[in-house]
Design an enzyme around this catalytic site. Structure first.
Site, PDB file in Angstrom:
ATOM      1  CG  LEU A  51      31.495  -6.934 -21.587  1.00 38.26           C
ATOM      2  CD1 LEU A  51      30.158  -7.322 -22.201  1.00 38.26           C
ATOM      3  CD2 LEU A  51      32.234  -8.182 -21.125  1.00 38.26           C
ATOM      4  CG  ASP A  52      28.536  -0.988 -21.668  1.00 44.68           C
ATOM      5  OD1 ASP A  52      29.146  -0.629 -22.686  1.00 44.68           O
ATOM      6  OD2 ASP A  52      27.306  -0.890 -21.534  1.00 44.68           O
ATOM      7  N   PRO A  53      32.226  -1.077 -19.148  1.00 45.85           N
ATOM      8  CG  PRO A  53      33.469   0.899 -18.929  1.00 45.85           C
ATOM      9  CD  PRO A  53      32.360   0.279 -19.738  1.00 45.85           C
ATOM     10  CG  LEU A  54      28.940   0.121 -14.794  1.00 44.77           C
ATOM     11  CD1 LEU A  54      27.605   0.848 -14.701  1.00 44.77           C
ATOM     12  CD2 LEU A  54      29.558  -0.017 -13.421  1.00 44.77           C
ATOM     13  CB  ALA A  55      29.210  -5.642 -18.737  1.00 45.42           C
TER      14      ALA A  55
END
Length: 318
Positions: A51-55
């Protein structure tokens, strides 16, 4: 000169199960995994896809025997709440990138409904350059950082549901349920183009992954503030990732043959995958399939895993 004290390595223990983490903003999936692994002092752990850091949102973490079934959740459908910033396109398709174009946001509710309808069902997506996909052995995002753009073949994905949650000014919130491999950034960009104003993804929260959802998820702050007994209550059984598969229970002799990898005749109905248990209530043996009247072993627990699972978690020692 004072000597630096050696770092004390805390003892680890065998844990088997799935913990649903509500991942915070700015943390990579692996960093989140390592933090939880350290808090629980677990020997073996893995996650079910990044899961992307921005998510933010649901990140299932697997421990011990549950890691054998992580691929099932990686392949499962996902659900998200996505926030789009209308009127701006960026180099990365999200708010981390540089704005490359700005356009006025002018469309009617009917035009928005029509655009959303066009993106439902089976669609073709061109993966973004800022992604971990490989081209000739190198990640696309590495090439993108060097200013290199390569051709990416479109991939077929399925948007099972795409619904409007809210629209205020340049902020548009959507609920998305999609197949694995769907890029929500690309979905945001495609919607922006259909509306004629452009868009990028400004926030993303994963709400479900296969049969799992945020209802049972725990935050890092919550885990950090609990004692060990409380933390272990968040550890779901290792067969959690097979929750949508039929459950079969075998008597001791048949359970032993399954664990030995022996195919057996059975009167059970055909099934692409079942979760097999022994006679003890918590004796999860692993997964199997039933084909042409045969019970065929697939992913099985080792004798050590089964023994430690039945014994339960060891108490922490300092």
């Amino acid at each position: 000169m004072n000597a630096v004290a050696p770092r004390v390595r805390l003892p680890r223990r065998a844990l088997h199960g799935v913990l649903l983490l509500d991942k915070p903003l700015g943390l990579s999936s692996n960093d989140a995994l390592q933090k939880v692994k350290r808090i629980l002092r677990a020997e073996k752990a893995g996650h079910t896809g990044t899961l992307d850091p921005l998510a933010t949102g649901l990140l299932p973490l697997c421990f011990g025997a549950a890691t054998k079934f992580s691929q099932l959740n990686l392949d499962a459908d996902k659900a998200y709440e996505a926030t789009l910033h209308l009127g701006q396109t960026t180099t990365t398709g999200d708010r981390e990138g540089t704005v490359v174009q700005e356009r006025p946001v002018v469309f009617t509710p009917a035009q928005l409904d029509a655009a959303l309808a066009r993106l439902r069902g089976d669609i073709d997506q061109v993966p973004p350059m800022h992604s971990a996909l490989k081209h000739e052995g190198r990640a696309l995002y590495e090439l993108a950082r060097q200013g290199t753009v390569v051709e990416r073949p479109a991939r077929r994905v399925t948007i099972h549901a795409l619904e409007l949650l809210s629209h205020e000014g340049s902020a548009l919130r959507l609920a998305v349920r999609c197949s694995k491999g769907t890029y929500i950034r690309t979905l945001a960009e495609d919607l922006g183009e259909l509306l004629g104003c452009g868009a990028h993804l400004s926030a993303l929260r994963r709400t479900a992954s296969g049969p799992l959802n945020l209802a049972q998820a725990v935050t890092l702050d919550q885990l950090s503030g609990e004692d060990d007994a409380q933390r272990l209550t968040h550890l779901l059984p290792p067969d959690t990732l097979l929750a949508d598969c039929p459950l079969i229970r075998l008597e001791a002799t048949e359970a032993g043959k399954l664990l030995a990898g022996i195919r057996r005749r059975t009167a059970l109905p055909p099934a692409a995958r079942v979760r097999a248990f022994g006679p003890e209530p918590h004796a999860f043996l692993g997964s199997a399939r039933i084909t042409a009247g045969e019970l065929i072993p697939e992913r099985l627990l080792s004798p050590v895993e089964l023994q430690t699972l039945l014994a339960g978690p060891e108490p922490l020692t300092t």
